[in-house]
Design a protein around this motif. Structure first.
Motif, PDB file in Angstrom:
ATOM      1  N   ILE A  24       0.854  -1.211   0.000  1.00  0.00           N
ATOM      2  CA  ILE A  24       0.000   0.000   0.000  1.00  0.00           C
ATOM      3  C   ILE A  24       0.879   1.247   0.000  1.00  0.00           C
ATOM      4  O   ILE A  24       2.029   1.212   0.476  1.00  0.00           O
ATOM      5  CB  ILE A  24      -0.963   0.025   1.207  1.00  0.00           C
ATOM      6  CG1 ILE A  24      -0.174   0.136   2.528  1.00  0.00           C
ATOM      7  CG2 ILE A  24      -1.883  -1.156   1.198  1.00  0.00           C
ATOM      8  CD1 ILE A  24      -1.061   0.389   3.715  1.00  0.00           C
ATOM      9  N   LYS A  25       0.333   2.350  -0.498  1.00  0.00           N
ATOM     10  CA  LYS A  25       1.045   3.631  -0.542  1.00  0.00           C
ATOM     11  C   LYS A  25      -0.012   4.760  -0.552  1.00  0.00           C
ATOM     12  O   LYS A  25      -0.994   4.693  -1.277  1.00  0.00           O
ATOM     13  CB  LYS A  25       1.915   3.723  -1.791  1.00  0.00           C
ATOM     14  CG  LYS A  25       2.775   4.996  -1.825  1.00  0.00           C
ATOM     15  CD  LYS A  25       3.400   5.336  -3.178  1.00  0.00           C
ATOM     16  CE  LYS A  25       3.882   4.175  -3.956  1.00  0.00           C
ATOM     17  NZ  LYS A  25       4.552   4.598  -5.217  1.00  0.00           N
ATOM     18  N   THR A  26       0.205   5.826   0.228  1.00  0.00           N
ATOM     19  CA  THR A  26      -0.653   7.015   0.220  1.00  0.00           C
ATOM     20  C   THR A  26       0.204   8.242   0.533  1.00  0.00           C
ATOM     21  O   THR A  26       1.170   8.123   1.304  1.00  0.00           O
ATOM     22  CB  THR A  26      -1.819   6.899   1.217  1.00  0.00           C
ATOM     23  OG1 THR A  26      -2.589   8.118   1.159  1.00  0.00           O
ATOM     24  CG2 THR A  26      -1.342   6.705   2.639  1.00  0.00           C
ATOM     25  N   GLU A  27      -0.109   9.369  -0.072  1.00  0.00           N
ATOM     26  CA  GLU A  27       0.713  10.559   0.146  1.00  0.00           C
ATOM     27  C   GLU A  27      -0.146  11.833   0.192  1.00  0.00           C
ATOM     28  O   GLU A  27      -1.256  11.865  -0.336  1.00  0.00           O
ATOM     29  CB  GLU A  27       1.800  10.696  -0.918  1.00  0.00           C
ATOM     30  CG  GLU A  27       1.282  10.865  -2.344  1.00  0.00           C
ATOM     31  CD  GLU A  27       2.429  10.894  -3.352  1.00  0.00           C
ATOM     32  OE1 GLU A  27       3.515  10.374  -3.046  1.00  0.00           O
ATOM     33  OE2 GLU A  27       2.218  11.460  -4.447  1.00  0.00           O
ATOM     34  N   ALA A  28       0.426  12.844   0.845  1.00  0.00           N
ATOM     35  CA  ALA A  28      -0.234  14.163   0.968  1.00  0.00           C
ATOM     36  C   ALA A  28       0.837  15.202   1.295  1.00  0.00           C
ATOM     37  O   ALA A  28       1.979  14.839   1.611  1.00  0.00           O
ATOM     38  CB  ALA A  28      -1.300  14.142   2.049  1.00  0.00           C
TER      39      ALA A  28
END
Length: 798
Positions: free
Chosen positions: A81-85
């Motif tokens: 999984i990967k998420t960015e902000a």
């Protein structure tokens, strides 16, 4: 195979103020996920102020106190999984709260001439742009005002403050994170301006002089406390202080004057900061004592055997002071000796006398009394007997029918012969029909006129009418006639007879009479109704309808009388006709409000002013702007037909003082001017180079003034415009001054002067008979003087 892990809740972008905490969080679907945090692609580890937390399925990145270095893109990775902000750090401009409160709640106060410095330190992300505004216009540096800005503060400096620096200021601090606006007020206090003129002479007599003025237009920011009044005798140098009076008084009476002497007066205003310059009067001359002139002969009001009552009017010439009363004298007809009726002057202009001898014939005369004494006596009154009127009046003469219709008869007659007149008090009219022997009175009170209309008669009927004169003894002998009443005329539907004499749009000056006559035809007489804007007229409007014309009359027009007027005719059969017209009330405009001067563009001045109150009711109002270059110079028109409240003058010469005035105008004329209090000037630029001497020196260019084209005589009609022109040469360019009958016109606002490269003109708008006379233009320079004269003749309109 094991089910995939996925992100239940993604990371979201965060915007946070510098120094505040920030938090990024995401939620995954499996407990056993252990993730890694990255910033701008680089792996993060625990460091001061930055922490990683895991609470079940939630992973958090926490920053206790955000700084600029924390700005960037963050990524959380764990397994597949990967998420960015991103975290955006905001650092808008800020000012210390205590300083901010002091600046915005307490005005900055300075005395005129003092230096003013307002310094505002600030913090925030650079670059920060600082802007100072006054009255919504951005301040720019000039000879007195300078706006400074560094990375840590901004400062406004005024080297020598003036009253025009008063006002509301706004400081705007702006960077890429936001805007901070600070509102503050600057108050500059000074001594007052001179009282507003001119000085008016309210009363001038042999013993005292009363003068009047208006308060200063600018009190210097401090209330006026008092006025100092001084006097100078013409021909002497010394000014004598007459007194200091409180601010509530703008009139002053002095008895320190001598008969037939001339004086100048001046008035200064005083406040806590000092004393203003003086407002000076024109020459004032005291007058000699003068008693009143003779009144007209007194009138006989009534006479009987016991009393005679007379009345009179005030004399046309009252002398040098007001009338205190009157003395009355009497004499017997045919004698030359006048005897006093009253020893003490009476204020009333009517007197009832009782000390008379019955049957004698008397004459009376009256003289007015003022402070100078008893004036000339009037001519004698008509002779009058002290007796009762006992003889009945004679028969009226020439009784006849002057007009009649189906319901009325109008009678006219003449007074009884002189020998039978016996003090006629009025007349009575009586009538009876042909089948009735009893007479019926038509009037309850005596008729004063020698005409009367008998109404309410039946068509095709014969009537007998009689008229008798009346006096204190009763009615005299009757004069009688027979009248046959006409048949009723055919019915004519009401119709308004509108022609070129009936206007659909009227422009009336305030105070003048509004009179509208509308002719019509109808039979029988219709019901006439007048309306304004659909409503009944006010009590000020008088309506008179007779002989086929209806008239509306308003004695003195007011602005509220503007509107749409409607006249309606209606007969008993329901037939109706209407006509509407517009009325607009106007007047000579009131003065514009205060003037403000601003330099929005270098080497120009923008003149702005408060609108004339007349803009509320005058749609065709415009403004004219005039300027002069010294306190006593000639006014020149620089702008006309201006329909806004702003004008920019561009032809400024550094080093000169400019005064401006604004006049409101419409079709009826021009208002009194509104003028600037302080002159406007631009400092001469300092020379930054050395002028080299000319290699070639010509001949001496100085020339005395000479008239290339002299003034010519003019003949114009009343009300038209007159332009008198000439051409002048000389070097340096001569100074031009205009005179009428040797009177300097420089300060007279009714004359407009222009000088375009030596072509000089004097313009008189709407000439009157008072403008007739000899005009002279004078040209002077350091080499000499020249003048040209011409006569202006005014002709009336044929």
């Amino acid at each position: 195979s094991a089910p995939c892990c996925y992100v239940n809740k993604q990371l979201l972008d965060v915007r946070v103020l510098k120094g505040e905490p920030a938090e990024l969080s995401c939620t995954v679907s499996k407990h056993e996920v252990t993730g890694t945090w990255f910033k701008d692609g680089l792996k993060l580890t625990n460091m001061d102020g930055v922490f990683f937390e895991k609470e079940g399925l939630v992973h958090k990145l926490i920053i206790n106190k955000v700084e600029d270095i924390h700005t960037g893109k963050y990524r959380f990775e764990g397994g597949d999984i990967k998420t960015e902000a991103s975290i955006f750090v905001e650092d808008p401009p800020q000012v210390d709260k205590v300083l901010l409160k002091n600046l915005t709640s307490v005005p900055t106060v300075a005395k005129a001439g003092q230096k003013v410095k307002i310094k505002i330190p600030f913090e925030g992300r650079l670059p920060i742009r600082a802007t100072w505004l006054k009255d919504r216009m951005e301040l720019v540096d000039d000879a007195r005002i300078r706006v400074a800005k560094t990375e840590t503060f901004t400062m406004l400096s005024i080297s020598s403050s003036e009253r025009k620096d008063c006002g509301d200021y706004k400081v705007r601090l702006k960077n890429d994170s936001g805007v901070l606006e600070i509102n503050l007020k600057l108050v500059v206090i000074d001594k007052p301006q001179p009282p507003a003129g001119p000085i008016k002479i309210v009363e001038s007599s042999a013993n005292d002089i009363t003068i009047q003025w208006k308060p200063p237009k600018d009190d210097g920011g401090k209330p006026v406390q008092s006025y100092i009044v001084e006097r100078q005798q013409v021909g002497k140098n010394d000014w004598v202080t007459l007194g200091e009076i409180p601010r509530s008084c703008t009139t002053f009476t002095t008895d320190k004057v001598e008969q037939d002497m001339s004086y100048y007066f001046r008035v200064r205003a005083v406040n806590a900061e000092g004393t203003s310059d003086a407002l000076e009067s024109d020459e004032v001359k005291t007058v000699s004592k003068a008693s009143p002139g003779a009144p007209d002969p007194p009138e006989i009001v009534s006479a009987s055997r016991d009393t005679i009552t007379i009345s009179w009017k005030a004399p046309r010439k009252t002398g040098s002071s007001r009338i205190l009363g009157y003395v009355v004298q009497k004499r017997k007809k045919g004698t030359t000796t006048w005897l006093p009726v009253n020893n003490v002057p009476i204020a009333d202009k009517k007197l009832k006398m009782t000390n008379l001898k019955k049957g004698l014939q008397y004459e009376f005369r009256v003289a007015a009394v003022n402070a100078a004494g008893v004036g000339d006596a009037s001519e004698p009154s008509q002779p009058v007997f002290a007796r009762d009127s006992t003889k009945s009046p004679g028969r009226v003469q020439d009784l006849k029918v002057s007009s009649s219709d189906s319901t009325s008869v109008t009678l006219t007659w003449k007074r009884p012969e002189a020998k039978d007149e016996s003090d006629v008090k009025g007349y009575e009219v009586e009538m009876r029909s042909s089948n009735n022997l009893n007479w019926t009175k038509c009037n309850n009170l005596p008729i004063e006129m020698t005409t009367y209309t008998v109404k309410g008669l039946q068509a095709k009927e014969i009537y007998f009418l009689r008229v008798r004169a009346l006096n204190d003894s009763g009615p005299g002998e009757a004069a009688e006639l027979e009248a046959c009443i006409k048949a009723a005329p055919p019915v004519v539907s009401p119709r308004l007879l509108i022609d070129d004499t009936v206007k659909s749009f009227l422009v009336i000056k305030a105070g003048n009479t509004i009179q509208v006559n509308i002719p019509f035809e109808a039979s029988p007489d219709p019901v006439v109704t007048w309306l304004k804007d659909g409503l009944p007229l006010s009590n000020r409007a008088k309506i008179n309808t007779k002989d086929g014309t209806t008239q509306m009359l308003i004695g003195a027009a007011e602005f509220t009388d503007s509107g749409t007027y409607t006249i309606e005719l209606q007969n008993g059969l329901g037939k109706r006709e209407t006509f509407s017209f517009q009325v607009q009330i106007t007047d000579i405009p009131q003065s514009p409000g205060p003037i403000q001067l601003e330099e929005n563009v270098p080497n120009t001045v923008t003149v702005t002013w408060e609108p004339s109150p007349s803009e509320k009711w005058e749609s065709n109002l415009y403004y004219t702007v005039l300027k002069r270059e010294s306190q006593k110079g000639l006014w020149h028109m620089v702008g006309d037909l201006i329909y806004t409240n702003k004008f920019t003058f561009t032809k400024l010469i550094p080093g000169r003082d400019y005064y401006f005035r604004v006049v409101a105008k419409n079709s009826l004329g021009a208002s009194d001017p509104s003028e600037t209090v302080q002159p406007w000037s631009i400092q001469k630029p300092k020379a930054e180079f050395q002028v080299k001497p000319q290699k070639y020196r010509g001949v001496n260019q100085k020339q005395p003034p000479r008239f290339l084209v002299p003034l010519k005589p003019h003949v114009v009609t009343t009300g038209s415009e007159c332009r008198m022109s000439c051409a002048v040469g000389g070097h340096p360019p001569p100074k031009i001054t205009w005179y009428k009958d040797s009177r300097d016109l420089s300060n007279d606002p009714t004359y407009f002067c222009t000088n375009d490269f030596g072509v000089c003109s004097l313009v008189v708008l709407g000439v009157t008979k008072h403008d007739e006379g000899e005009y002279m233009v004078e040209a002077t320079n350091e080499s000499g003087r020249a003048f040209s004269k011409a006569f202006l003749t005014i002709k009336g309109i044929n």
